[in-house]
Design an enzyme around this catalytic site. Structure first.
Site, PDB file in Angstrom:
ATOM      1  N   PRO A  89       0.820  -1.219   0.000  1.00 60.18           N
ATOM      2  CA  PRO A  89       0.000   0.000   0.000  1.00 60.18           C
ATOM      3  C   PRO A  89       0.853   1.268   0.000  1.00 60.18           C
ATOM      4  CG  PRO A  89      -0.114  -1.129   2.130  1.00 60.18           C
ATOM      5  CD  PRO A  89       0.662  -2.016   1.221  1.00 60.18           C
ATOM      6  N   GLU A 116       1.969  -8.347   8.712  1.00 65.18           N
ATOM      7  CA  GLU A 116       2.269  -6.913   8.857  1.00 65.18           C
ATOM      8  C   GLU A 116       3.000  -6.375   7.636  1.00 65.18           C
ATOM      9  OE1 GLU A 116       1.219  -4.800  11.204  1.00 65.18           O
ATOM     10  OE2 GLU A 116       0.124  -6.541  11.916  1.00 65.18           O
ATOM     11  N   ARG A 154      -4.698  -7.515 -20.436  1.00 60.23           N
ATOM     12  CA  ARG A 154      -5.677  -6.980 -21.395  1.00 60.23           C
ATOM     13  C   ARG A 154      -4.998  -6.215 -22.519  1.00 60.23           C
ATOM     14  NH1 ARG A 154     -10.833  -6.583 -20.501  1.00 60.23           N
ATOM     15  NH2 ARG A 154     -11.101  -4.614 -21.610  1.00 60.23           N
ATOM     16  N   ASP A 169     -11.625   1.476 -23.772  1.00 59.58           N
ATOM     17  CA  ASP A 169     -11.849   1.359 -22.328  1.00 59.58           C
ATOM     18  C   ASP A 169     -11.629   2.692 -21.638  1.00 59.58           C
ATOM     19  OD1 ASP A 169     -12.542  -1.295 -21.993  1.00 59.58           O
ATOM     20  OD2 ASP A 169     -10.493  -1.989 -21.665  1.00 59.58           O
TER      21      ASP A 169
HETATM   22  N1  SAM Z   1       1.350  -3.001   7.465  1.00 60.59           N
HETATM   23  C1  SAM Z   1       1.361  -2.770   6.051  1.00 60.59           C
HETATM   24  C2  SAM Z   1       1.227  -1.283   5.797  1.00 60.59           C
HETATM   25  O1  SAM Z   1       0.416  -0.647   6.459  1.00 60.59           O
HETATM   26  O2  SAM Z   1       1.901  -0.740   4.885  1.00 60.59           O
HETATM   27  C3  SAM Z   1       0.202  -3.498   5.364  1.00 60.59           C
HETATM   28  C4  SAM Z   1       0.349  -4.969   5.344  1.00 60.59           C
HETATM   29  S1  SAM Z   1      -0.959  -5.777   4.458  1.00 60.59           S
HETATM   30  C5  SAM Z   1      -2.022  -6.313   5.744  1.00 60.59           C
HETATM   31  C6  SAM Z   1      -0.226  -7.278   3.888  1.00 60.59           C
HETATM   32  C7  SAM Z   1       0.199  -7.275   2.436  1.00 60.59           C
HETATM   33  O3  SAM Z   1      -0.910  -7.036   1.604  1.00 60.59           O
HETATM   34  C8  SAM Z   1       1.223  -6.239   2.037  1.00 60.59           C
HETATM   35  O4  SAM Z   1       2.538  -6.637   2.365  1.00 60.59           O
HETATM   36  C9  SAM Z   1       1.005  -6.143   0.533  1.00 60.59           C
HETATM   37  O5  SAM Z   1       1.698  -7.148  -0.168  1.00 60.59           O
HETATM   38  C10 SAM Z   1      -0.489  -6.394   0.407  1.00 60.59           C
HETATM   39  N2  SAM Z   1      -1.267  -5.151   0.239  1.00 60.59           N
HETATM   40  C11 SAM Z   1      -2.143  -4.626   1.117  1.00 60.59           C
HETATM   41  N3  SAM Z   1      -2.701  -3.506   0.655  1.00 60.59           N
HETATM   42  C12 SAM Z   1      -2.175  -3.300  -0.573  1.00 60.59           C
HETATM   43  C13 SAM Z   1      -2.345  -2.295  -1.563  1.00 60.59           C
HETATM   44  N4  SAM Z   1      -3.161  -1.265  -1.389  1.00 60.59           N
HETATM   45  N5  SAM Z   1      -1.649  -2.413  -2.709  1.00 60.59           N
HETATM   46  C14 SAM Z   1      -0.806  -3.452  -2.921  1.00 60.59           C
HETATM   47  N6  SAM Z   1      -0.591  -4.425  -2.001  1.00 60.59           N
HETATM   48  C15 SAM Z   1      -1.264  -4.357  -0.850  1.00 60.59           C
END
Ligand code: SAM
Length: 237
Positions: A89, A116, A154, A169
């Site tokens: 994220p 995490e 795509r 699109d």
């Molecule tokens: N503690 C982390 C943070 O707040 O940055 C979030 C961990 S999340 C519960 C677990 C995993 O989900 C991340 O390591 C990532 O690979 C994936 N993930 C969660 N949200 C994402 C997003 N918006 N975009 C891409 N990957 C995401």
């Protein structure tokens, strides 16, 4: 186009690609997706992929070593990738432009986190870039990986039967798509716009362009602004 996905849930990736347009692209061999189980790159009896965080705090952190080994194996078996994307994220926002860019590469690796997140050293030692699917947090990188594979695939010629459909699109031309209708011509008092029934192709095209612009202005004025800025830049050059 080749994708390698590193995950503790390879079946989620396989199931997500079993159906639909992208699934057919995989079946036809136009898109080659391999899901790698991170646990096969562990060396201990329990196949441990996570550990407690240094400094304390909640949850578990994914270990660096299995990711490093996974990449070594992918390089040996599948060749050196053009990009190794850490899904997070905290990454740059993945959008149509990013999908277009990745579709121009031959081989992309996607790293999926859980818990995490992943030990920070994976960012430094393994990933070449970090992408986010939006300003929200999901439980793991598998859904984001499927989303990236879908949007990128795509754009790979042959995956979507009709090339024009991809070119029309939303976002492809920097604006939203026009409204679509199919039979019946009238349903519960709502009629399909007359122009679409007229058989007049030039008028249909004009109407669609006007509608696409109108709804973009209404729903995403930021896209119109971006387009103006890009056009202004291009005329200056
Ligand atoms: N503690 C982390 C943070 O707040 O940055 C979030 C961990 S999340 C519960 C677990 C995993 O989900 C991340 O390591 C990532 O690979 C994936 N993930 C969660 N949200 C994402 C997003 N918006 N975009 C891409 N990957 C995401």
């Amino acid at each position: 186009m080749k994708f390698d996905v590193v995950t503790i849930f390879p079946r989620m990736i396989e199931a997500g690609l079993a159906e639909g347009v992208v699934g057919r692209g995989v079946e036809k061999g136009i898109v080659d997706v391999r899901a790698h189980d991170l646990r096969t790159f562990t060396t201990d009896r329990h196949r441990t992929v996570d550990d407690v965080p240094y400094g304390g705090g909640p949850g578990m952190v994914m270990k660096v070593e299995p990711f490093v080994r996974a990449l070594e194996t992918i390089r040996a078996e599948r060749g050196t990738p053009d990009a190794v994307v850490l899904l997070s994220p905290q990454g740059r926002l993945f959008d149509q432009g990013e999908a277009q860019r990745l579709s121009g590469l031959g081989h992309v690796v996607l790293l999926c986190g859980r818990y995490e997140g992943i030990d920070e050293r994976v960012r430094d030692l393994v990933a070449t870039e970090e992408l986010s699917i939006g300003d929200f947090v999901v439980s793991g990188g598998e859904t984001p990986a499927l989303l990236v594979i879908d949007a990128v695939s795509r754009m790979v010629p042959g995956v979507v039967g009709d090339r024009e459909s991809v070119e029309q699109d939303s976002f492809a031309q920097g604006i939203l798509d026009y409204p679509h209708y199919t039979r019946p011509a009238e349903f519960e008092g709502r009629r399909v716009p007359d122009v679409l029934l007229s058989g007049h192709h030039a008028e249909v095209r004009k109407w669609r362009t006007a509608e696409a612009l109108r709804r973009t202005q209404e729903r995403r004025p930021d896209l119109i602004e971006d387009r103006r800025r890009t056009e202004a830049k291009e005329t200056k050059q």
